[in-house]
Design a protein around this motif. Structure first.
Motif, PDB file in Angstrom:
ATOM      1  N   MET A 102       0.839  -1.202   0.000  1.00 27.35           N
ATOM      2  CA  MET A 102       0.000   0.000   0.000  1.00 27.35           C
ATOM      3  C   MET A 102       0.874   1.251   0.000  1.00 27.35           C
ATOM      4  SD  MET A 102      -3.348  -0.558   0.029  1.00 27.35           S
ATOM      5  CE  MET A 102      -4.603  -1.774   0.511  1.00 27.35           C
ATOM      6  N   LEU A 103       1.928   1.233   0.805  1.00 28.37           N
ATOM      7  CA  LEU A 103       2.802   2.395   0.901  1.00 28.37           C
ATOM      8  C   LEU A 103       3.522   2.680  -0.416  1.00 28.37           C
ATOM      9  CD1 LEU A 103       4.274   1.730   4.441  1.00 28.37           C
ATOM     10  CD2 LEU A 103       2.688   3.555   3.808  1.00 28.37           C
ATOM     11  N   ALA A 104       3.859   1.635  -1.165  1.00 31.43           N
ATOM     12  CA  ALA A 104       4.502   1.836  -2.466  1.00 31.43           C
ATOM     13  C   ALA A 104       3.589   2.632  -3.393  1.00 31.43           C
ATOM     14  CB  ALA A 104       4.864   0.486  -3.086  1.00 31.43           C
ATOM     15  N   ILE A 105       2.288   2.327  -3.354  1.00 31.12           N
ATOM     16  CA  ILE A 105       1.326   3.072  -4.166  1.00 31.12           C
ATOM     17  C   ILE A 105       1.194   4.497  -3.654  1.00 31.12           C
ATOM     18  CG2 ILE A 105      -1.096   3.202  -4.874  1.00 31.12           C
ATOM     19  CD1 ILE A 105      -1.143   0.107  -4.605  1.00 31.12           C
ATOM     20  N   ALA A 106       1.104   4.643  -2.317  1.00 28.32           N
ATOM     21  CA  ALA A 106       0.968   5.970  -1.729  1.00 28.32           C
ATOM     22  C   ALA A 106       2.139   6.866  -2.109  1.00 28.32           C
ATOM     23  CB  ALA A 106       0.864   5.851  -0.211  1.00 28.32           C
ATOM     24  N   ARG A 107       3.343   6.319  -2.065  1.00 29.53           N
ATOM     25  CA  ARG A 107       4.530   7.114  -2.415  1.00 29.53           C
ATOM     26  C   ARG A 107       4.532   7.470  -3.899  1.00 29.53           C
ATOM     27  NH1 ARG A 107       7.397   2.800   1.021  1.00 29.53           N
ATOM     28  NH2 ARG A 107       7.503   3.787   3.096  1.00 29.53           N
ATOM     29  N   ARG A 108       4.090   6.538  -4.725  1.00 29.12           N
ATOM     30  CA  ARG A 108       4.045   6.801  -6.164  1.00 29.12           C
ATOM     31  C   ARG A 108       3.020   7.884  -6.496  1.00 29.12           C
ATOM     32  NH1 ARG A 108       2.121   1.801  -8.416  1.00 29.12           N
ATOM     33  NH2 ARG A 108       0.043   2.717  -8.393  1.00 29.12           N
ATOM     34  N   GLU A 109       1.876   7.827  -5.841  1.00 27.77           N
ATOM     35  CA  GLU A 109       0.793   8.769  -6.136  1.00 27.77           C
ATOM     36  C   GLU A 109       0.996  10.130  -5.471  1.00 27.77           C
ATOM     37  OE1 GLU A 109      -1.854   8.137  -8.124  1.00 27.77           O
ATOM     38  OE2 GLU A 109      -1.114   6.124  -8.583  1.00 27.77           O
ATOM     39  N   ASN A 110       1.785  10.178  -4.385  1.00 26.74           N
ATOM     40  CA  ASN A 110       1.977  11.416  -3.624  1.00 26.74           C
ATOM     41  C   ASN A 110       3.468  11.613  -3.345  1.00 26.74           C
ATOM     42  OD1 ASN A 110      -1.057  11.941  -2.710  1.00 26.74           O
ATOM     43  ND2 ASN A 110      -0.625   9.771  -2.337  1.00 26.74           N
ATOM     44  N   PRO A 111       4.243  11.929  -4.365  1.00 30.62           N
ATOM     45  CA  PRO A 111       5.703  11.960  -4.202  1.00 30.62           C
ATOM     46  C   PRO A 111       6.206  12.995  -3.206  1.00 30.62           C
ATOM     47  CG  PRO A 111       5.050  12.864  -6.332  1.00 30.62           C
ATOM     48  CD  PRO A 111       3.823  12.241  -5.744  1.00 30.62           C
ATOM     49  N   GLY A 112       5.419  13.985  -2.885  1.00 32.46           N
ATOM     50  CA  GLY A 112       5.875  15.018  -1.954  1.00 32.46           C
ATOM     51  C   GLY A 112       5.535  14.753  -0.508  1.00 32.46           C
ATOM     52  N   ILE A 113       4.939  13.605  -0.208  1.00 36.18           N
ATOM     53  CA  ILE A 113       4.490  13.296   1.144  1.00 36.18           C
ATOM     54  C   ILE A 113       5.314  12.144   1.703  1.00 36.18           C
ATOM     55  CG2 ILE A 113       2.521  12.496   2.527  1.00 36.18           C
ATOM     56  CD1 ILE A 113       0.665  13.834   0.512  1.00 36.18           C
ATOM     57  N   ARG A 114       5.642  12.220   2.998  1.00 36.13           N
ATOM     58  CA  ARG A 114       6.410  11.149   3.658  1.00 36.13           C
ATOM     59  C   ARG A 114       5.463  10.052   4.150  1.00 36.13           C
ATOM     60  NH1 ARG A 114       7.863  10.557   9.031  1.00 36.13           N
ATOM     61  NH2 ARG A 114       7.055  12.642   9.439  1.00 36.13           N
ATOM     62  N   PHE A 115       5.796   8.816   3.789  1.00 30.21           N
ATOM     63  CA  PHE A 115       5.020   7.648   4.224  1.00 30.21           C
ATOM     64  C   PHE A 115       5.952   6.671   4.927  1.00 30.21           C
ATOM     65  CE2 PHE A 115       2.503   9.356   0.736  1.00 30.21           C
ATOM     66  CZ  PHE A 115       1.214   9.280   1.250  1.00 30.21           C
ATOM     67  N   GLU A 116       5.470   6.120   6.063  1.00 34.25           N
ATOM     68  CA  GLU A 116       6.266   5.204   6.863  1.00 34.25           C
ATOM     69  C   GLU A 116       5.504   3.907   7.098  1.00 34.25           C
ATOM     70  OE1 GLU A 116       8.588   7.899  10.025  1.00 34.25           O
ATOM     71  OE2 GLU A 116       6.409   7.961  10.256  1.00 34.25           O
TER      72      GLU A 116
END
Length: 200
Positions: free
Chosen positions: A66-80
């Protein structure tokens, strides 16, 4: 199943004006630039919407897919990657807001006091918590969603039950919104949205 989930719910925020209104109200209560974490962020669709509202938001989820998608879709946001039951990366009182948008529905009821205590710990005095969840008493089980060999339990809650537990954790209720199910979108139960505050 992360890609199938993300595709299914990709346009969900755009199709839900009441939910957008609740999130806008929440963002105003937190204040522009407020430090917020989206707990159980999944593919990041809510994280991205909150960022667009002017919050300094990050995301946290257990699923690396899920985080891989989140990072791809929102490149300016930090996901952990991590558990919202143990927010080790956040010091006491370090956040202005926390969001649990349909993520507490996977937490067994006997673990909710510990979950809400952790939310309370990381919020600064005056900080706000936003929760979204399905209303009801009977869980909904999804066996092999989209053909994948997993099972998902969606644990429905009563708003009054949630408020009682959140009050015991030290929160004060700010607003309670319950809307009827949108049958055009296949919903079968009402949906609830709570905004709570950690007292000063």
């Amino acid at each position: 199943m992360a890609d199938d989930y993300a595709d299914l719910f990709r346009d969900e925020v755009a199709a839900q004006p009441l939910e957008r209104a609740v999130m806008r109200a929440y963002s105003e209560l937190v204040g522009a630039g407020g430090r917020v974490v989206d707990l159980g962020c999944g593919p990041g669709r809510i994280t991205g919407f909150l960022a667009a509202l002017g919050l300094s938001v990050s995301g946290l989820d257990l699923s690396e897919s899920m985080l891989a998608i989140a990072r791809r879709e929102n490149p300016g946001i930090r996901f952990e990657q991590g558990s919202m039951l143990k927010l080790d990366g956040h010091a006491d009182g370090s956040l202005d807001g926390a969001v649990s948008w349909y993520s507490s529905i996977h937490t067994p009821v006997d673990e909710l006091p510990a979950l809400f205590a952790e939310f309370h710990r990381v919020l600064a005095p005056g900080g706000h918590l936003l929760l979204g969840f399905q209303v009801g008493d009977v869980p909904r089980r999804h066996d092999r969603p989209w053909g994948h060999p997993v099972a998902l339990d969606f644990l429905r809650r009563r708003p009054e039950q949630m408020v009682e537990l959140l009050t015991a954790a030290g929160f004060t209720e700010q607003s309670r919104t319950v809307r009827e199910p949108n049958t055009d979108r296949g919903e079968k139960v009402p949906q609830a949205f709570l905004i709570l505050r950690k007292p000063l």
